[in-house]
Write a protein that holds these residues in place. Sequence first.
Motif, PDB file in Angstrom:
ATOM      1  N   GLU A 148      62.815  38.558 -22.496  1.00 49.63           N
ATOM      2  CA  GLU A 148      62.159  39.507 -21.584  1.00 49.63           C
ATOM      3  C   GLU A 148      60.799  39.922 -22.134  1.00 49.63           C
ATOM      4  N   HIS A 149      60.711  40.087 -23.447  1.00 52.20           N
ATOM      5  CA  HIS A 149      59.414  40.414 -24.063  1.00 52.20           C
ATOM      6  C   HIS A 149      58.415  39.281 -23.863  1.00 52.20           C
ATOM      7  N   VAL A 150      58.857  38.044 -24.070  1.00 48.77           N
ATOM      8  CA  VAL A 150      57.967  36.892 -23.887  1.00 48.77           C
ATOM      9  C   VAL A 150      57.474  36.840 -22.436  1.00 48.77           C
ATOM     10  N   ARG A 151      58.358  37.185 -21.498  1.00 48.39           N
ATOM     11  CA  ARG A 151      58.000  37.143 -20.081  1.00 48.39           C
ATOM     12  C   ARG A 151      57.006  38.238 -19.702  1.00 48.39           C
ATOM     13  N   THR A 152      57.157  39.434 -20.305  1.00 52.61           N
ATOM     14  CA  THR A 152      56.379  40.597 -19.860  1.00 52.61           C
ATOM     15  C   THR A 152      55.315  41.041 -20.854  1.00 52.61           C
ATOM     16  N   ASN A 153      55.458  40.642 -22.127  1.00 49.22           N
ATOM     17  CA  ASN A 153      54.597  41.123 -23.217  1.00 49.22           C
ATOM     18  C   ASN A 153      54.697  42.640 -23.392  1.00 49.22           C
ATOM     19  N   HIS A 154      55.862  43.200 -23.071  1.00 53.81           N
ATOM     20  CA  HIS A 154      56.128  44.626 -23.240  1.00 53.81           C
ATOM     21  C   HIS A 154      57.085  44.848 -24.415  1.00 53.81           C
ATOM     22  N   MET A 155      57.146  46.101 -24.853  1.00 50.48           N
ATOM     23  CA  MET A 155      58.250  46.528 -25.705  1.00 50.48           C
ATOM     24  C   MET A 155      59.481  46.666 -24.812  1.00 50.48           C
ATOM     25  N   ILE A 156      60.659  46.364 -25.378  1.00 44.92           N
ATOM     26  CA  ILE A 156      61.879  46.307 -24.569  1.00 44.92           C
ATOM     27  C   ILE A 156      62.969  47.162 -25.211  1.00 44.92           C
ATOM     28  N   MET A 157      63.687  47.904 -24.353  1.00 45.00           N
ATOM     29  CA  MET A 157      64.877  48.636 -24.775  1.00 45.00           C
ATOM     30  C   MET A 157      66.090  48.076 -24.029  1.00 45.00           C
ATOM     31  N   ALA A 158      67.180  47.815 -24.741  1.00 49.54           N
ATOM     32  CA  ALA A 158      68.418  47.392 -24.077  1.00 49.54           C
ATOM     33  C   ALA A 158      69.050  48.589 -23.383  1.00 49.54           C
ATOM     34  N   SER A 159      69.570  48.356 -22.180  1.00 43.23           N
ATOM     35  CA  SER A 159      70.240  49.442 -21.461  1.00 43.23           C
ATOM     36  C   SER A 159      71.512  48.933 -20.812  1.00 43.23           C
ATOM     37  N   LYS A 160      72.428  49.858 -20.540  1.00 45.69           N
ATOM     38  CA  LYS A 160      73.716  49.518 -19.925  1.00 45.69           C
ATOM     39  C   LYS A 160      74.084  50.620 -18.939  1.00 45.69           C
ATOM     40  N   LYS A 161      74.523  50.216 -17.742  1.00 45.38           N
ATOM     41  CA  LYS A 161      74.928  51.207 -16.737  1.00 45.38           C
ATOM     42  C   LYS A 161      76.315  51.753 -17.073  1.00 45.38           C
ATOM     43  N   LEU A 162      76.428  53.062 -17.129  1.00 46.24           N
ATOM     44  CA  LEU A 162      77.688  53.722 -17.442  1.00 46.24           C
ATOM     45  C   LEU A 162      78.040  54.741 -16.365  1.00 46.24           C
ATOM     46  N   GLU A 163      79.337  54.942 -16.174  1.00 49.44           N
ATOM     47  CA  GLU A 163      79.791  56.005 -15.281  1.00 49.44           C
ATOM     48  C   GLU A 163      79.485  57.368 -15.917  1.00 49.44           C
ATOM     49  N   PHE A 164      79.406  58.397 -15.078  1.00 49.05           N
ATOM     50  CA  PHE A 164      78.984  59.713 -15.559  1.00 49.05           C
ATOM     51  C   PHE A 164      79.842  60.205 -16.717  1.00 49.05           C
ATOM     52  N   ASN A 165      81.173  60.010 -16.608  1.00 46.04           N
ATOM     53  CA  ASN A 165      82.056  60.521 -17.662  1.00 46.04           C
ATOM     54  C   ASN A 165      81.909  59.763 -18.977  1.00 46.04           C
ATOM     55  N   GLU A 166      81.236  58.602 -18.962  1.00 48.07           N
ATOM     56  CA  GLU A 166      81.018  57.815 -20.176  1.00 48.07           C
ATOM     57  C   GLU A 166      79.668  58.109 -20.836  1.00 48.07           C
ATOM     58  N   LEU A 167      78.826  58.878 -20.156  1.00 43.35           N
ATOM     59  CA  LEU A 167      77.460  59.086 -20.640  1.00 43.35           C
ATOM     60  C   LEU A 167      77.451  59.872 -21.949  1.00 43.35           C
ATOM     61  N   PRO A 168      76.562  59.506 -22.881  1.00 38.62           N
ATOM     62  CA  PRO A 168      76.380  60.317 -24.090  1.00 38.62           C
ATOM     63  C   PRO A 168      75.620  61.593 -23.750  1.00 38.62           C
ATOM     64  N   LYS A 169      75.532  62.492 -24.716  1.00 38.12           N
ATOM     65  CA  LYS A 169      74.838  63.758 -24.478  1.00 38.12           C
ATOM     66  C   LYS A 169      73.360  63.552 -24.140  1.00 38.12           C
ATOM     67  N   TYR A 170      72.756  62.484 -24.721  1.00 41.72           N
ATOM     68  CA  TYR A 170      71.319  62.232 -24.517  1.00 41.72           C
ATOM     69  C   TYR A 170      71.078  60.731 -24.501  1.00 41.72           C
ATOM     70  N   GLY A 171      70.162  60.286 -23.647  1.00 38.67           N
ATOM     71  CA  GLY A 171      69.810  58.870 -23.650  1.00 38.67           C
ATOM     72  C   GLY A 171      69.864  58.191 -22.303  1.00 38.67           C
ATOM     73  N   ALA A 172      70.223  58.926 -21.235  1.00 41.19           N
ATOM     74  CA  ALA A 172      70.184  58.339 -19.893  1.00 41.19           C
ATOM     75  C   ALA A 172      68.728  58.136 -19.481  1.00 41.19           C
ATOM     76  N   ILE A 173      68.475  57.052 -18.759  1.00 38.93           N
ATOM     77  CA  ILE A 173      67.100  56.673 -18.434  1.00 38.93           C
ATOM     78  C   ILE A 173      66.670  57.228 -17.080  1.00 38.93           C
ATOM     79  N   LYS A 174      65.489  57.838 -17.048  1.00 37.50           N
ATOM     80  CA  LYS A 174      64.804  58.161 -15.799  1.00 37.50           C
ATOM     81  C   LYS A 174      63.692  57.136 -15.633  1.00 37.50           C
ATOM     82  N   TYR A 175      63.718  56.399 -14.522  1.00 33.62           N
ATOM     83  CA  TYR A 175      62.749  55.329 -14.321  1.00 33.62           C
ATOM     84  C   TYR A 175      61.496  55.828 -13.603  1.00 33.62           C
ATOM     85  N   LYS A 176      60.356  55.276 -14.027  1.00 33.11           N
ATOM     86  CA  LYS A 176      59.083  55.517 -13.342  1.00 33.11           C
ATOM     87  C   LYS A 176      59.003  54.619 -12.113  1.00 33.11           C
TER      88      LYS A 176
END
Length: 281
Positions: A148-176
């Motif tokens: 993905e970095h080679v394709r976009t030349n961006h810095m990349i963060m891995a993410s995973k979709k989780l149900e609300f009850n599985e969410l950690p206290k901090y770290g959910a993504i708000k997208y621009k």
Amino acid sequence: MKIKKCIITAAGYGTRMLPITKTIGKEMLPIVSIPAIFYQVKEAYLSGIKDIIFIVRNENKCLIKNFFSKNNKLIKLIQDDPNKLKLLEELNEIINNVKFHYVIEKEKGSYGAVYSARKLLNNEYFAIMFSDDIVDSNIPLLKQLIDEHVRTNHMIMASKKLEFNELPKYGAIKYKNENIIDSLLYKEEVKNNNADVIHGRFIAHTKIFTIKNQLIYHHGELQLPNAILLFKDEVRALNYDGEYFNIGSKLGLIKANIHFGLKNEDSKEELEHYIKKLELK
């Protein structure tokens, strides 16, 4: 430019796994018969990494270094047993093809750990892996990020979709907008039934080392995602395919052992039989 260097953070005390982590780092706890950290090293190797930088403490450096070093005495002891030699084939291949470095953590927090290795990097993109996070996927997760970095030349963060009850206290993504991260949220700020959450794989650039004085300490620590997001227009999230295990917790380690135990030819049949017995009770 190919990414050839990877930092693996392994300096935590693993207090959630006490008392065993009083004497052995959580990164060396076994998943079946393999130390947890080997799964990450193998993932990095299969993703094209040639230099691995371990961030460690003085107390756990020797165990990791001994594991990723040749042991001629052991080889001599088992040289007439091809079955035992085969158990070391994968490890020895990696030892022969990867250069390992060991850096003592100088500052707390995920950013502080990575910052400790800055002198081994020079104006380049590099990979980062957290030792708590094990991912089993058909395509190594780190390779997914590198592609993905080679394709976009961006810095990349891995993410995973989780149900609300599985969410950690901090770290959910708000997208621009699509895959471009605006900010990270606390669980109570999430408005939906699920959310994408940052997981412990990153592609970053050494420019993150120039903004240390702009970061805010939280509970005496500096966190890596907050540093990367200071360059938010240059950062993308990659929602990956794969099974995730947090081996920094007791339940996560148990789940990882069951998962990989069922994939291991030596243990699969008996483990399946044992699980069926439990289901009947």
